[in-house]
Scaffold this motif. Structure first.
Motif, mmCIF file in Angstrom:
data_model
loop_
_atom_site.group_PDB
_atom_site.id
_atom_site.type_symbol
_atom_site.label_atom_id
_atom_site.label_comp_id
_atom_site.label_asym_id
_atom_site.label_seq_id
_atom_site.Cartn_x
_atom_site.Cartn_y
_atom_site.Cartn_z
ATOM 1 N N GLY A 168 1.218 -1.066 -0.148
ATOM 2 C CA GLY A 168 -0.059 0.169 -0.153
ATOM 3 C C GLY A 168 0.929 1.355 0.046
ATOM 4 O O GLY A 168 1.068 2.241 -0.721
ATOM 5 N N VAL A 169 1.873 1.003 0.655
ATOM 6 C CA VAL A 169 2.915 2.492 1.156
ATOM 7 C C VAL A 169 3.709 2.418 -0.035
ATOM 8 O O VAL A 169 3.950 3.783 -1.592
ATOM 9 N N ALA A 170 3.885 1.829 -1.072
ATOM 10 C CA ALA A 170 4.559 1.911 -2.205
ATOM 11 C C ALA A 170 3.390 2.000 -3.244
ATOM 12 O O ALA A 170 4.560 2.921 -3.947
ATOM 13 N N THR A 171 2.907 1.584 -3.387
ATOM 14 C CA THR A 171 1.876 1.816 -4.569
ATOM 15 C C THR A 171 1.306 3.764 -4.626
ATOM 16 O O THR A 171 1.413 4.221 -5.707
ATOM 17 N N ALA A 172 1.286 4.070 -3.418
ATOM 18 C CA ALA A 172 1.295 5.491 -3.146
ATOM 19 C C ALA A 172 1.778 6.355 -3.149
ATOM 20 O O ALA A 172 1.938 7.016 -3.909
ATOM 21 N N ALA A 173 3.399 5.766 -2.948
ATOM 22 C CA ALA A 173 4.030 6.648 -3.365
ATOM 23 C C ALA A 173 4.526 6.433 -4.753
ATOM 24 O O ALA A 173 4.969 7.936 -4.857
ATOM 25 N N VAL A 174 4.859 6.141 -5.176
ATOM 26 C CA VAL A 174 4.949 5.948 -6.928
ATOM 27 C C VAL A 174 3.480 6.409 -7.390
ATOM 28 O O VAL A 174 3.950 7.790 -8.549
ATOM 29 N N GLN A 175 2.454 6.814 -7.613
ATOM 30 C CA GLN A 175 1.126 6.811 -7.536
ATOM 31 C C GLN A 175 1.562 9.491 -7.584
ATOM 32 O O GLN A 175 1.593 10.171 -8.209
ATOM 33 N N LEU A 176 1.994 8.897 -6.453
ATOM 34 C CA LEU A 176 2.524 10.225 -5.695
ATOM 35 C C LEU A 176 3.344 10.911 -6.164
ATOM 36 O O LEU A 176 3.417 12.468 -6.523
ATOM 37 N N GLY A 177 3.962 10.035 -6.555
ATOM 38 C CA GLY A 177 5.478 11.018 -6.967
ATOM 39 C C GLY A 177 5.411 10.958 -7.879
ATOM 40 O O GLY A 177 6.474 12.234 -8.346
#
Length: 324
Positions: A168-177
């Protein structure tokens, strides 16, 4: 009321510690307001709770859940900020309160038909966000937002390495970044998850531990022991590793201390985020038309299936449960 809750601690078989069924509404502090829940999502935190991590026997049974969106008493649909400051805390960053908690640690969590929270922890949901997307933001997405935009010290055009493609954190970071103009590199052991990370906005995906074509400005680290040395070796001098988890353990074979001090790297811990950061993130998602990656959606009565999927590790994006 219907809820998903921990009835025991079972480190070996956490699913055995989970019940999904009727439970009497637990007591909550005076003055907290009831929220009729519409949806929530499952995090690794919930699995750790079932294993007994941070949830002692004297607090059982405990309703699980740290994410959620619901209807406030005035009819407003709200995203729940689930970091609860301790009584008397006066700072402006509740994540720095040493006695803070998350819903489901001391007070009942969000995987129920009704939850009580402080009024100030209700953030109106922007019209541009669906209920399903809003239901996944309070924990892993808020964690990723704080890691990137408060703690990583990066600027548009910088390169960020995200360890692990599916969580969850990884996919969120990719989308946000990606939405913010950062160059997002991701590692993965799974080809299917690697392809999906590219679809979410990752610029490149590498095998776990693979030598990268260049040093990165920051690393988003939630895996821990298994990826720690690779994170440090991938970082440029003066760069920042932001760590918010250690799902593979917190004792790496090599701490890399010599490399860290010689190259003047910065190691920054990060935990959750503030109410203000949650508000900022909601606006950011609407402004940039970001839709959080969703693995699957189930009714609350089938939450045990979602927990099983989380425990098995067969997840890309968020596992949503609905209460409507």
């Amino acid at each position: 009321m219907l809820a998903a809750y921990a009835v025991a601690a079972d480190a070996e078989n956490p699913l055995n510690a989970l019940e999904v069924g009727e439970i009497d509404p637990p007591s909550t502090p005076d003055g907290w307001v009831p929220v009729r829940m519409k949806a929530g999502s499952i995090n690794h935190h919930d699995v750790f709770s079932l294993k007994g991590v941070g949830l002692p026997a004297d607090r059982l049974p405990m309703i699980l859940g740290c994410d959620g969106v619901g209807i406030a008493p005035d009819g407003t649909e709200c995203v729940l900020h689930t970091v609860i400051a301790s009584p008397g805390f006066t700072g402006d960053d509740e994540t720095l309160d040493p006695k803070r908690s998350l819903l489901s640690e001391i007070y009942p969590g969000t995987l129920a038909e009704v939850v009580h929270v402080p009024q100030e922890n209700l953030i109106p949901k922007p019209a541009g966000l669906t209920t399903t997307h809003a239901a996944v933001l309070s924990t892993s997405w808020l964690t990723a937002y704080r890691m990137l935009f408060t703690n990583a010290r990066v600027s548009k055009g910088d390169t960020v390495l995200v360890q692990g493609a599916g969580g969850g954190v990884a996919t969120a970071a990719v989308q946000l970044g990606s939405a913010a103009g950062l160059k997002m590199w991701v590692t993965s052991r799974d080809e299917a998850k690697a392809r999906r990370a590219l679809e979410l906005g990752a610029d490149q995906v590498f095998a776990s531990g693979e030598r990268l074509p260049g040093r990165v400005d920051a690393v988003i680290e939630t895996v821990g022991a298994a990826t720690w040395s690779h994170s440090i070796k991938s970082l440029r001098p003066g760069g920042t590793v932001v760590i918010a988890g250690a799902t593979s353990g917190d004792a790496p074979d090599k701490a890399e201390l010599t490399r860290i001090f010689f190259l003047q790297m910065r190691i920054q811990g990060s935990t959750m985020g503030t109410r203000q950061e949650l508000k900022e993130m909601l606006d950011f998602l609407v402004e940039h038309n970001v839709e959080p990656a969703i693995d699957s959606v189930r009714p609350l009565a089938e939450a045990k299936d979602a927990f099983a999927k989380m425990i098995d590790g067969d997840v890309f994006g968020k596992l949503v449960v609905t209460m409507d």
